[in-house]
Scaffold this active site. Structure first.
Site, PDB file in Angstrom:
ATOM      1  N   THR A  12       0.869  -1.176   0.000  1.00 32.52           N
ATOM      2  CA  THR A  12       0.000   0.000   0.000  1.00 32.52           C
ATOM      3  C   THR A  12       0.909   1.230   0.000  1.00 32.52           C
ATOM      4  OG1 THR A  12      -0.180   0.251   2.413  1.00 32.52           O
ATOM      5  CG2 THR A  12      -1.768  -1.238   1.329  1.00 32.52           C
ATOM      6  N   GLY A  17       8.124   7.002  -3.719  1.00 32.18           N
ATOM      7  CA  GLY A  17       8.982   6.981  -2.541  1.00 32.18           C
ATOM      8  C   GLY A  17       9.406   5.584  -2.094  1.00 32.18           C
ATOM      9  N   ILE A  18       9.271   5.341  -0.800  1.00 29.58           N
ATOM     10  CA  ILE A  18       9.728   4.091  -0.182  1.00 29.58           C
ATOM     11  C   ILE A  18       8.991   2.888  -0.777  1.00 29.58           C
ATOM     12  CG2 ILE A  18       9.661   2.806   2.010  1.00 29.58           C
ATOM     13  CD1 ILE A  18      10.131   5.631   3.379  1.00 29.58           C
ATOM     14  N   TYR A 150       1.185  13.594  13.853  1.00 27.78           N
ATOM     15  CA  TYR A 150       1.861  12.600  12.999  1.00 27.78           C
ATOM     16  C   TYR A 150       2.603  11.579  13.858  1.00 27.78           C
ATOM     17  CZ  TYR A 150       5.304  10.627   9.761  1.00 27.78           C
ATOM     18  OH  TYR A 150       6.093   9.765   9.043  1.00 27.78           O
TER      19      TYR A 150
END
Ligand SMILES: NC(=O)c1ccc[n+]([C@@H]2O[C@H](COP(=O)([O-])OP(=O)(O)OC[C@H]3O[C@@H](n4cnc5c(N)ncnc54)[C@H](OP(=O)(O)O)[C@@H]3O)[C@@H](O)[C@H]2O)c1
Length: 247
Positions: A12, A17-18, A150
């Site tokens: 997901t 990015g990662i 966050y």
């Protein structure tokens, strides 16, 4: 012969990015990879970047019904999974005097609900003996001004990794977290106002023991390790942060 021939992986938040770096690493070594995102432009870019061998699906992880539909689509696309990488996430910035209830709820819906309901809806697709990796953050063990919500979302999912690891032991499924420090993916610029993004970048680089940002590929290597090699490890969190949480 690739190291991951015959394996199926769902990532997901795999459109950039990662997650994208992990999709490339595992796909290059033979895995059948499904990645998800939710913005049309990121989905299109991922299709181009990964080519026809990967499956790119839309699903808003903040919407449990979308995750139900995703489970059906993934089963159709690749069948049982060997690795579920619950990586989708967003950053939010704001001091305690500024954050609105909507911003708070949205961050929790994506970063915590996305992982919790992701595990609920998608873990049934894992083969017994498979693995889940969840992306947390160095923020879950640090006090960083402006990142309280966050950081709390990441601390919540770090805790869930322990409980889910217990719950899934009977199926031989290992559940671990990868905890990146600052990684140059553009997430900061995409999710913070420009002045806050610039200040955050400077602060993160200067404060890191290695005085640099990590590369997405460095986190991807840790995900592959947790997913396939760390066969006596569950409930753990692996820091990939230039030493920032340890030194
Ligand atoms: N980069 C860092 O410095 C850093 C440090 C610590 C932890 N992390 C964590 O690492 C993970 C990946 O971040 P990244 O840096 O690689 O950022 P990124 O490049 O922005 O990737 C985020 C991924 O999550 C997806 N995503 C975001 N909201 C979503 C939603 N509601 N539904 C479905 N997909 C959604 C994005 O797809 P769309 O673009 O389509 O929304 C994208 O594929 C996140 O959990 C983040 O918190 C990053």
């Amino acid at each position: 012969m690739g190291r991951h021939d015959g394996r199926a992986v769902l990532i997901t938040g795999g459109t950039s990015g990662i997650g994208l770096a992990t999709a490339r690493l595992l796909g290059d070594e033979g895995a059948r990879v499904v990645v998800t995102g939710h913005r049309p432009d990121s989905l299109g870019a991922a299709r181009e970047a990964l080519g026809p061998d990967a499956t790119v699906l839309a699903a808003d992880v903040a919407d449990p019904a979308a995750l139900d539909a995703l489970a059906v689509a993934v089963r159709d696309a690749v069948g049982p999974l060997d690795l579920l990488f619950l990586n989708a996430g967003i950053t939010g910035f704001g001091g305690v005097a500024e954050v609105t209830a909507q911003e708070y709820d949205h961050l929790f819906a994506v970063n915590v609900g996305g992982v919790y309901f992701g595990a609920q809806k998608l873990a049934p697709l894992l083969r017994d003996g498979g693995a889940i990796v969840v992306t947390t953050s160095i923020a879950d063990v640090e006090g960083i001004a402006g990142f309280s919500v966050y950081a709390a979302t990441k601390a919540a999912v770090r805790s869930m990794v322990r409980s889910l690891a217990r719950e899934l032991l009977p199926r031989g499924i290992r559940v671990n977290a990868v905890s990146p420090g600052p990684v140059d993916t553009g997430i900061i610029e995409r999710t913070l106002p420009a002045d806050a993004a610039a200040a955050t970048r400077d602060q993160l680089r200067a404060g890191n023991p290695m005085q640099r940002f990590g590369r997405p590929e460095e986190v991807a290597a840790a995900v592959a390790f947790l997913g396939f090699d760390a066969t006596f490890t569950t409930g753990a969190e692996l820091a990939v942060d230039g030493g920032a949480s340890q030194l």
